[in-house]
Design a protein around this motif. Structure first.
Motif, mmCIF file in Angstrom:
data_model
loop_
_atom_site.group_PDB
_atom_site.id
_atom_site.type_symbol
_atom_site.label_atom_id
_atom_site.label_comp_id
_atom_site.label_asym_id
_atom_site.label_seq_id
_atom_site.Cartn_x
_atom_site.Cartn_y
_atom_site.Cartn_z
ATOM 1 N N ALA A 237 10.289 11.756 1.787
ATOM 2 C CA ALA A 237 9.311 10.679 1.617
ATOM 3 C C ALA A 237 7.986 11.049 2.269
ATOM 4 O O ALA A 237 6.909 10.787 1.705
ATOM 5 N N TYR A 238 8.060 11.674 3.450
ATOM 6 C CA TYR A 238 6.827 12.056 4.140
ATOM 7 C C TYR A 238 6.098 13.173 3.395
ATOM 8 O O TYR A 238 4.874 13.306 3.510
ATOM 9 N N ASP A 239 6.829 13.966 2.603
ATOM 10 C CA ASP A 239 6.182 14.960 1.751
ATOM 11 C C ASP A 239 5.465 14.284 0.582
ATOM 12 O O ASP A 239 4.462 14.793 0.079
ATOM 13 N N PHE A 240 5.998 13.134 0.152
ATOM 14 C CA PHE A 240 5.417 12.431 -0.990
ATOM 15 C C PHE A 240 4.271 11.493 -0.598
ATOM 16 O O PHE A 240 3.458 11.131 -1.444
ATOM 17 N N PHE A 241 4.217 11.071 0.657
ATOM 18 C CA PHE A 241 3.182 10.115 1.075
ATOM 19 C C PHE A 241 1.757 10.618 0.802
ATOM 20 O O PHE A 241 0.887 9.822 0.416
ATOM 21 N N PRO A 242 1.468 11.926 1.001
ATOM 22 C CA PRO A 242 0.107 12.394 0.678
ATOM 23 C C PRO A 242 -0.189 12.387 -0.820
ATOM 24 O O PRO A 242 -1.353 12.426 -1.222
ATOM 25 N N ILE A 243 0.871 12.321 -1.643
ATOM 26 C CA ILE A 243 0.704 12.385 -3.097
ATOM 27 C C ILE A 243 0.480 11.004 -3.702
ATOM 28 O O ILE A 243 -0.288 10.846 -4.651
ATOM 29 N N THR A 244 1.156 9.988 -3.156
ATOM 30 C CA THR A 244 1.065 8.643 -3.717
ATOM 31 C C THR A 244 0.878 7.594 -2.622
ATOM 32 O O THR A 244 1.447 7.715 -1.534
ATOM 33 N N ASP A 245 0.085 6.581 -2.932
ATOM 34 C CA ASP A 245 -0.093 5.459 -2.007
ATOM 35 C C ASP A 245 0.995 4.412 -2.192
ATOM 36 O O ASP A 245 1.056 3.445 -1.434
ATOM 37 N N SER B 43 -5.318 1.194 4.417
ATOM 38 C CA SER B 43 -4.135 0.690 5.115
ATOM 39 C C SER B 43 -3.767 -0.693 4.610
ATOM 40 O O SER B 43 -4.600 -1.434 4.078
ATOM 41 N N PHE B 44 -2.512 -1.051 4.776
ATOM 42 C CA PHE B 44 -2.093 -2.390 4.358
ATOM 43 C C PHE B 44 -2.726 -3.451 5.256
ATOM 44 O O PHE B 44 -2.959 -4.589 4.839
ATOM 45 N N TRP B 45 -3.054 -3.074 6.517
ATOM 46 C CA TRP B 45 -3.719 -4.014 7.409
ATOM 47 C C TRP B 45 -5.066 -4.446 6.828
ATOM 48 O O TRP B 45 -5.415 -5.631 6.842
ATOM 49 N N PHE B 46 -5.818 -3.473 6.311
ATOM 50 C CA PHE B 46 -7.125 -3.792 5.746
ATOM 51 C C PHE B 46 -6.966 -4.681 4.511
ATOM 52 O O PHE B 46 -7.716 -5.641 4.327
ATOM 53 N N GLN B 47 -5.996 -4.363 3.671
ATOM 54 C CA GLN B 47 -5.753 -5.160 2.473
ATOM 55 C C GLN B 47 -5.384 -6.598 2.842
ATOM 56 O O GLN B 47 -5.801 -7.552 2.184
ATOM 57 N N GLU B 48 -4.614 -6.733 3.903
ATOM 58 C CA GLU B 48 -4.205 -8.049 4.369
ATOM 59 C C GLU B 48 -5.417 -8.844 4.853
ATOM 60 O O GLU B 48 -5.598 -10.019 4.486
ATOM 61 N N LEU B 49 -6.247 -8.216 5.675
ATOM 62 C CA LEU B 49 -7.434 -8.891 6.205
ATOM 63 C C LEU B 49 -8.444 -9.185 5.096
ATOM 64 O O LEU B 49 -9.109 -10.229 5.106
ATOM 65 N N THR C 103 0.327 1.206 2.899
ATOM 66 C CA THR C 103 -1.000 1.380 2.299
ATOM 67 C C THR C 103 -1.492 0.092 1.643
ATOM 68 O O THR C 103 -0.748 -0.880 1.477
ATOM 69 N N ALA C 104 -2.758 0.113 1.220
ATOM 70 C CA ALA C 104 -3.326 -1.026 0.498
ATOM 71 C C ALA C 104 -2.573 -1.264 -0.804
ATOM 72 O O ALA C 104 -2.401 -2.406 -1.237
ATOM 73 N N GLU C 105 -2.121 -0.197 -1.440
ATOM 74 C CA GLU C 105 -1.352 -0.320 -2.685
ATOM 75 C C GLU C 105 -0.082 -1.122 -2.471
ATOM 76 O O GLU C 105 0.338 -1.875 -3.354
ATOM 77 N N ASP C 106 0.526 -0.982 -1.304
ATOM 78 C CA ASP C 106 1.755 -1.718 -1.008
ATOM 79 C C ASP C 106 1.514 -3.226 -0.952
ATOM 80 O O ASP C 106 2.452 -4.022 -1.070
#
Length: 332
Positions: A249-257, A83-89, A32-35
């Motif tokens: 982790a996949y259960d937590f992905f919708p909860i946190t970025d 997405s992290f791609w957008f944050q990167e660009l 994600t962008a947060e990452d």
């Protein structure tokens, strides 16, 4: 297993008429962008940016450079703004900075084919677990982790080789850069810390930082790193916890970025299960045609599972001083 940022740098003797090159590694998750929240600040200090991308194509390289040159907007290249791609660009947009790709490209067909096969091996291990074939899932996952670690080393060898080759070529084609100190920013996933150590061991000027104050690796990542660094034997418990952590982790992905936070919480919860618990979960899934509610299974065993990001924060920060990973495991 966790890793803290290093403030150590290596300063080699600089030869006259040769540009001094400083390599700065930025490690973190790529979801994600947060990452990638600290990329923008690190990017400002760079002269050249090196992104991580497996199987990149010449068109991808052209696209990234076009964004850097301000010709294309980030949203024209990537639709998902979280997405992290957008944050990167977004970080590189309009900077006019050169973007170099040193990862394995689409031309590295043999290694890409083997990587694709290894990914399928990992999927088969998870499928075996959900089908109730508990011990078979260990066998498959162990083979996957061992082969993945070996492949990862081969890939990093390629990255290191390309880095030196492409930087040299860039300087030859851009002599203006040869007369000044050069700062190269390299963004990689947290699994690739060996590259920092290898360049540092060669006496290069290197530094590194992580996208979080304390980066936590999943049990499966710990198994891969242990295999890659030290050829460690991978025990069943580490694999079992790793499989459970993957589902959690996949259960937590919708909860946190925050991917690091999700992995941290999953690891804390999986540690409360023993092998018998995990075997029972696998067998129950097999009886239910491969379907299982991991959260429900944990709560049936008296383990409270976070439902909000605030609850995740409370879970991972409880007794935080004890959350620094195995004391006998070198943090590379």
């Amino acid at each position: 297993m966790s890793e803290r940022p290093s403030v150590e740098t290596s300063q080699p003797e600089h030869k006259e008429h040769e540009p001094k090159i400083n390599y700065h590694f930025l490690y973190g998750a790529h979801r994600t962008a947060e990452d990638f929240s600290n990329l923008e600040e690190a990017f400002k200090k760079a002269d050249i940016y090196v992104p991580e991308m497996v199987g990149w194509k010449p068109k991808t390289k052209e696209l990234f450079q076009a964004v850097s040159d301000g010709i294309i907007l980030p949203e024209q290249a990537v639709e998902d703004k979280n997405s992290f791609w957008f944050q990167e660009l977004k970080a590189m947009y309009g900077s006019q900075k050169p973007i170099l790709f040193v990862d394995i490209s689409v031309e590295d067909r043999e290694i890409l084919k083997r990587k694709e096969q290894k990914d399928k091996d990992g999927e088969r291990a998870f499928t075996a677990f959900l089908n109730g074939r508990f011990f078979e899932s260990f066998k498959l996952m162990r083979a996957y982790v061992e082969n993945f670690a070996d492949l990862q080393l081969e890939r990093e060898n390629k990255i290191k080789e390309n880095l030196g080759k492409y930087i040299k070529s860039f300087l030859e084609n851009n002599p203006d850069y040869s007369n000044r100190e050069l700062n190269v920013l390299i963004s990689l996933g947290g699994m690739h810390t060996p590259l920092y150590h290898r360049l540092r061991g060669e006496g290069r000027s290197v530094s590194r930082e992580f996208n979080k104050p304390l980066m936590v690796y999943s049990s499966l990542h710990e198994a891969r790193r242990g295999r890659q660094f030290f050829k460690k034997t991978i025990d069943d418990e580490l694999l079992a916890h790793g499989i459970i952590e993957n589902f959690l982790a996949y259960d937590f992905f919708p909860i946190t970025d925050d991917t690091n936070k999700a992995i941290w919480a999953a690891r804390k919860l999986s540690s409360k299960l023993n092998l018998k618990d995990i075997q029972e979960i696998s067998e129950k899934a097999g009886e239910n045609n491969g379907k299982i509610d991991i959260v429900q299974e944990l709560e049936a065993r008296g383990i409270k599972v976070p439902k909000t990001e605030e609850e995740i924060d409370k879970l991972i920060h409880k007794n935080i001083l004890d959350e620094e990973g195995p004391k006998d495991y070198p943090r590379n």
